[in-house]
Design a protein around this motif. Structure first.
Motif, PDB file in Angstrom:
ATOM      1  N   ARG A   1      31.846  31.774  46.304  1.00  0.00           N
ATOM      2  CA  ARG A   1      31.548  32.375  44.840  1.00  0.00           C
ATOM      3  C   ARG A   1      30.154  32.061  44.642  1.00  0.00           C
ATOM      4  NH1 ARG A   1      34.876  35.874  43.007  1.00  0.00           N
ATOM      5  NH2 ARG A   1      33.811  35.461  40.863  1.00  0.00           N
ATOM      6  N   ALA A   2      29.458  30.718  45.091  1.00  0.00           N
ATOM      7  CA  ALA A   2      28.040  30.566  44.890  1.00  0.00           C
ATOM      8  C   ALA A   2      27.160  31.674  45.648  1.00  0.00           C
ATOM      9  CB  ALA A   2      27.601  29.045  45.335  1.00  0.00           C
ATOM     10  N   ALA A   3      27.707  32.128  46.600  1.00  0.00           N
ATOM     11  CA  ALA A   3      26.939  33.217  47.263  1.00  0.00           C
ATOM     12  C   ALA A   3      27.241  34.753  46.832  1.00  0.00           C
ATOM     13  CB  ALA A   3      27.388  33.216  48.938  1.00  0.00           C
ATOM     14  N   GLY A   4      28.097  34.753  45.637  1.00  0.00           N
ATOM     15  CA  GLY A   4      28.470  35.991  45.059  1.00  0.00           C
ATOM     16  C   GLY A   4      29.304  36.943  45.763  1.00  0.00           C
ATOM     17  N   LEU A   5      30.033  36.236  46.748  1.00  0.00           N
ATOM     18  CA  LEU A   5      31.163  36.933  47.223  1.00  0.00           C
ATOM     19  C   LEU A   5      32.280  37.176  46.662  1.00  0.00           C
ATOM     20  CD1 LEU A   5      30.773  35.293  50.760  1.00  0.00           C
ATOM     21  CD2 LEU A   5      29.862  37.486  50.101  1.00  0.00           C
ATOM     22  N   ARG A   6      33.014  38.205  46.692  1.00  0.00           N
ATOM     23  CA  ARG A   6      34.193  38.445  46.061  1.00  0.00           C
ATOM     24  C   ARG A   6      35.414  37.903  46.739  1.00  0.00           C
ATOM     25  NH1 ARG A   6      34.657  44.359  44.368  1.00  0.00           N
ATOM     26  NH2 ARG A   6      35.766  43.467  42.744  1.00  0.00           N
ATOM     27  N   LEU A   7      36.483  37.415  46.059  1.00  0.00           N
ATOM     28  CA  LEU A   7      37.606  36.702  46.709  1.00  0.00           C
ATOM     29  C   LEU A   7      38.868  37.245  46.402  1.00  0.00           C
ATOM     30  CD1 LEU A   7      36.398  33.093  46.586  1.00  0.00           C
ATOM     31  CD2 LEU A   7      36.255  34.641  48.604  1.00  0.00           C
ATOM     32  N   ALA A   8      39.783  37.285  47.387  1.00  0.00           N
ATOM     33  CA  ALA A   8      41.329  37.719  47.000  1.00  0.00           C
ATOM     34  C   ALA A   8      42.273  36.879  47.647  1.00  0.00           C
ATOM     35  CB  ALA A   8      41.419  39.306  47.372  1.00  0.00           C
ATOM     36  N   ILE A   9      43.392  36.650  46.958  1.00  0.00           N
ATOM     37  CA  ILE A   9      44.711  36.084  47.612  1.00  0.00           C
ATOM     38  C   ILE A   9      45.454  37.273  47.995  1.00  0.00           C
ATOM     39  CG2 ILE A   9      46.506  35.005  47.231  1.00  0.00           C
ATOM     40  CD1 ILE A   9      44.965  33.021  45.321  1.00  0.00           C
ATOM     41  N   VAL A  10      45.723  37.426  49.165  1.00  0.00           N
ATOM     42  CA  VAL A  10      46.568  38.215  49.597  1.00  0.00           C
ATOM     43  C   VAL A  10      47.672  37.779  50.412  1.00  0.00           C
ATOM     44  CG1 VAL A  10      46.726  40.422  51.394  1.00  0.00           C
ATOM     45  CG2 VAL A  10      44.615  39.826  50.237  1.00  0.00           C
ATOM     46  N   THR A  11      48.929  37.794  49.944  1.00  0.00           N
ATOM     47  CA  THR A  11      50.174  37.295  50.355  1.00  0.00           C
ATOM     48  C   THR A  11      51.381  38.022  50.078  1.00  0.00           C
ATOM     49  OG1 THR A  11      51.499  35.161  50.245  1.00  0.00           O
ATOM     50  CG2 THR A  11      50.419  35.902  48.132  1.00  0.00           C
ATOM     51  N   THR A  12      52.384  37.855  50.817  1.00  0.00           N
ATOM     52  CA  THR A  12      53.640  38.472  50.435  1.00  0.00           C
ATOM     53  C   THR A  12      54.662  37.382  49.952  1.00  0.00           C
ATOM     54  OG1 THR A  12      54.475  37.987  52.755  1.00  0.00           O
ATOM     55  CG2 THR A  12      53.604  40.063  52.318  1.00  0.00           C
TER      56      THR A  12
END
Length: 151
Positions: free
Chosen positions: A13-24
């Motif tokens: 987040r500090a690096a400005g990256l986007r994050l997602a949780i991808v789960t079934t």
């Protein structure tokens, strides 16, 4: 929470990256985990869980959904998975994948993974390297993830 999760989320987040949780897994299960950690609750741009796509992992449908929702290109992403079916799904979507095994998946085959580790590591508690390049100082950081994505 497994070692290194909070640390890498903060760094990303500090690096400005986007994050997602991808789960079934069901969304209620994801929410139960995130409700215990308000910092993590707000860290993710997208949570893709449960039956939002017709086919579950190892099909790539959920990863394709996330790429479309985020407007992201697979070659600029990296997945962190803990099971061979997740690795298969991410790879089928064209996403470089780091595997951090669990006690349940340690003996699975992880062919095609960029690296296979015991966890993400913490300062003073390095990650166990099972396959692939070791992370600097024993911990997975944004620089290490970028190096895996570049191949």
């Amino acid at each position: 929470m497994r070692p290194g999760i909070r640390r890498i989320v903060r760094e990303a987040r500090a690096a400005g990256l986007r994050l997602a949780i991808v789960t079934t897994a069901a969304r209620t299960g994801v929410d139960a985990v995130l409700d215990r950690d308000p910092e993590l609750r707000v860290a993710f741009d997208l949570i893709a869980a449960g039956d939002i796509v017709p086919r579950k992992k190892p099909a790539p449908d959920i990863y394709a959904h996330v790429l479309a929702e985020l407007g992201a290109r697979a070659r600029r992403c990296i997945a962190v998975e803990d099971a061979s079916i997740g690795l298969q799904a991410a790879r089928a979507a064209g996403i470089t994948t780091l595997v951090t095994v669990s006690e349940y998946t340690r003996d699975e085959a992880f062919s095609g993974a960029a690296a296979v580790l015991g966890d993400l590591g913490e300062p003073g508690l390095p990650a166990e390297v099972l396959a692939g390049p070791p992370p600097p100082n024993g911990i997975v950081d944004v620089t290490y993830l970028s190096s895996l994505a570049r191949g």
